[in-house]
Scaffold this motif. Structure first.
Motif, PDB file in Angstrom:
ATOM      1  N   ARG A   1     109.458 -22.470  97.761  1.00 15.22           N
ATOM      2  CA  ARG A   1     109.877 -23.228  96.587  1.00 15.22           C
ATOM      3  C   ARG A   1     110.652 -22.323  95.638  1.00 15.22           C
ATOM      4  NH1 ARG A   1     104.599 -23.367  92.843  1.00 15.22           N
ATOM      5  NH2 ARG A   1     103.385 -21.739  93.848  1.00 15.22           N
ATOM      6  N   GLU A   2     111.305 -22.954  94.673  1.00 13.52           N
ATOM      7  CA  GLU A   2     112.050 -22.224  93.649  1.00 13.52           C
ATOM      8  C   GLU A   2     111.351 -22.395  92.303  1.00 13.52           C
ATOM      9  OE1 GLU A   2     116.379 -22.701  93.624  1.00 13.52           O
ATOM     10  OE2 GLU A   2     116.176 -23.795  95.519  1.00 13.52           O
ATOM     11  N   VAL A   3     111.275 -21.306  91.556  1.00 17.29           N
ATOM     12  CA  VAL A   3     110.667 -21.353  90.232  1.00 17.29           C
ATOM     13  C   VAL A   3     111.583 -20.626  89.251  1.00 17.29           C
ATOM     14  CG1 VAL A   3     108.297 -21.491  91.101  1.00 17.29           C
ATOM     15  CG2 VAL A   3     109.317 -19.241  90.632  1.00 17.29           C
ATOM     16  N   SER A   4     111.340 -20.838  87.970  1.00 16.71           N
ATOM     17  CA  SER A   4     112.085 -20.095  86.958  1.00 16.71           C
ATOM     18  C   SER A   4     111.134 -19.689  85.843  1.00 16.71           C
ATOM     19  CB  SER A   4     113.244 -20.926  86.390  1.00 16.71           C
ATOM     20  OG  SER A   4     112.786 -22.143  85.833  1.00 16.71           O
ATOM     21  N   ILE A   5     111.409 -18.523  85.289  1.00 14.84           N
ATOM     22  CA  ILE A   5     110.679 -18.036  84.127  1.00 14.84           C
ATOM     23  C   ILE A   5     111.686 -17.937  82.985  1.00 14.84           C
ATOM     24  CG2 ILE A   5     110.988 -15.603  84.805  1.00 14.84           C
ATOM     25  CD1 ILE A   5     107.802 -16.855  83.138  1.00 14.84           C
ATOM     26  N   ILE A   6     111.322 -18.475  81.840  1.00 16.18           N
ATOM     27  CA  ILE A   6     112.167 -18.429  80.650  1.00 16.18           C
ATOM     28  C   ILE A   6     111.419 -17.643  79.582  1.00 16.18           C
ATOM     29  CG2 ILE A   6     113.359 -19.792  78.883  1.00 16.18           C
ATOM     30  CD1 ILE A   6     113.549 -22.068  80.858  1.00 16.18           C
ATOM     31  N   ALA A   7     112.127 -16.743  78.931  1.00 13.03           N
ATOM     32  CA  ALA A   7     111.523 -15.904  77.897  1.00 13.03           C
ATOM     33  C   ALA A   7     112.487 -15.757  76.737  1.00 13.03           C
ATOM     34  CB  ALA A   7     111.156 -14.534  78.465  1.00 13.03           C
ATOM     35  N   VAL A   8     111.945 -15.351  75.601  1.00 18.94           N
ATOM     36  CA  VAL A   8     112.763 -15.103  74.417  1.00 18.94           C
ATOM     37  C   VAL A   8     112.375 -13.748  73.842  1.00 18.94           C
ATOM     38  CG1 VAL A   8     111.144 -16.331  72.894  1.00 18.94           C
ATOM     39  CG2 VAL A   8     113.543 -16.028  72.188  1.00 18.94           C
ATOM     40  N   ARG A   9     113.365 -13.012  73.372  1.00 15.62           N
ATOM     41  CA  ARG A   9     113.133 -11.722  72.713  1.00 15.62           C
ATOM     42  C   ARG A   9     113.771 -11.771  71.334  1.00 15.62           C
ATOM     43  NH1 ARG A   9     115.451  -6.430  72.291  1.00 15.62           N
ATOM     44  NH2 ARG A   9     113.949  -4.734  72.569  1.00 15.62           N
ATOM     45  N   GLY A  10     112.995 -11.402  70.335  1.00 12.12           N
ATOM     46  CA  GLY A  10     113.491 -11.407  68.973  1.00 12.12           C
ATOM     47  C   GLY A  10     114.169 -10.104  68.607  1.00 12.12           C
ATOM     48  N   GLN A  11     114.715 -10.047  67.407  1.00 11.67           N
ATOM     49  CA  GLN A  11     115.430  -8.853  66.962  1.00 11.67           C
ATOM     50  C   GLN A  11     114.498  -7.667  66.744  1.00 11.67           C
ATOM     51  OE1 GLN A  11     118.310  -9.660  63.808  1.00 11.67           O
ATOM     52  NE2 GLN A  11     118.776 -11.665  64.694  1.00 11.67           N
TER      53      GLN A  11
END
Length: 373
Positions: free
Chosen positions: A181-191
């Motif tokens: 299967r295919e998966v995705s990870i989404i992340a955010v990095r602040g300043q």
């Protein structure tokens, strides 16, 4: 705070970023080919066709971001002489070239399928010898939603593959990954360097276009910390600010990275209703230098793309737990027109709700056993 954020691109992603900015008293402007774009209702649009358009766009905002990873680096080079872009130029340039991207993954010890650079028929033949068949031949630049790719399954397809993609000159051949299967990870990095990640999404495609995402990805407790580690390595190495997405294959050998996207991502649309703070709001927060919001899942969710034709709005809204998002786009085969987020009060109702929705979509939804949570 009363900042204006300039966004390269005025499609549905720019539109949803601007929608997330409004409650924070932040305005957005856009740089797009046509001023009649999905985001036009939410801010001024400056045209790429206007010789003065880029300079007017740069003057229109305090800080800048993008909705499309193929934003020309030449635009960025002009912009960054006087203003700041998040994410940084290095991330954008790397994501635009698949060979550079794979080399970065190698450097950070993020597993990828074996690959070779291809720039001639002879080097393609050598890649076939080195990697074996099947292989996936891709343009090194451009291409999205399955475009710019050729799955080469036999030696007698070499000529056809080269004729189709060879004019791009810079290609990459990758071993075909046998994945479950295919998966995705989404992340955010602040300043400040703070990193937050959303739950792993399991993604299903139809003709190379994302059909639907299931969140949290079922049976992924052991995969999630690995994916979080990989994307955090990328964020910190690139000194990244904003949302980054890493697409991954689940194989018997573990997770293999496919590609990264330096932007908010289709597989994260569920987060508008399904997470405490959506990918769009957190991207805006990061770009504006604000504290990041919590990324916890509110409850299990399925996000379905509306592709090609619109369903009847009243039919969708009649479903308990359905949230409809339309992008102000006209119908066209293969075009993403909107998405529907399903998150009923009782998670056990989600599978039945998916099947109800499938019956009212003009373009059939490819239901699988994995629609269950």
């Amino acid at each position: 705070m009363n900042k204006t954020i300039g966004i390269f691109g005025g499609g549905q992603l720019g539109r949803m970023m601007a929608q997330a900015a409004l409650p924070l008293n932040l305005q957005c402007t856009f740089f797009e080919t046509t001023t009649d774009c999905p985001a036009a209702q939410l801010g001024s649009v400056f045209s790429t066709q206007d010789p003065q358009g880029l300079q007017d766009f740069i003057a229109s905002a305090d800080v800048f971001s993008l909705e499309f990873e193929n934003t020309p680096v030449a635009y960025v080079d002009v912009l960054t002489q006087s203003k700041t872009l998040y994410p940084p130029r290095l991330a954008l340039a790397t994501a635009q070239h698949r060979l550079a991207e794979k080399q970065l993954f190698d450097e950070l010890k993020i597993p990828v399928a074996p690959y070779r650079a291809v720039d001639s028929v002879d080097s393609l033949k050598q890649a076939v010898t080195d990697l074996g068949l099947p292989i996936v031949l891709k343009t090194a630049t451009g291409g999205y939603d399955g475009k710019g790719q050729f799955v080469l399954r036999s030696v007698d397809q070499i000529g056809t593959a080269w004729a189709e993609l060879g004019p791009a000159k810079s290609l990459i051949a990758e071993s075909f990954v046998h994945f479950s299967r295919e998966v995705s990870i989404i992340a955010v990095r602040g300043q400040t360097g703070e990193v937050k990640t959303w739950a792993l999404a399991e993604n299903h495609h139809h003709h190379g276009i994302l059909s639907h995402s299931i969140v949290p990805a079922p049976n992924s407790a052991e995969l999630e910390p690995v994916a979080q580690d990989y994307i955090t390595r990328l964020l910190n190495h690139l000194n990244y600010v904003g949302v980054l997405t890493l697409e991954l294959f689940v194989t018997e050998q573990g997770l293999y990275a496919n590609e990264m996207a330096c932007r908010v991502h289709n597989s994260g649309h569920w987060s508008i209703e399904g997470a405490i703070c959506s990918q769009f709001e957190n991207h805006i927060r990061a770009v504006a230098g604000l504290p990041l919001g919590a990324t916890d899942v509110v409850r299990p969710t399925v996000m379905i793309n509306i592709i090609g034709q619109h369903p009847k709005t009243e039919d969708v809204l009649a479903l308990n737990g359905a949230h409809l998002h339309l992008y102000n786009k006209s119908e066209r085969v293969g075009r993403k027109l909107g998405h529907i987020t399903l998150m009923p009060n009782q998670s056990e109702d989600l599978t039945a709700l998916c099947r109800q929705l499938a019956k009212i979509l003009p373009v059939p939804l490819a239901l699988t056993d994995r629609m269950t949570l």
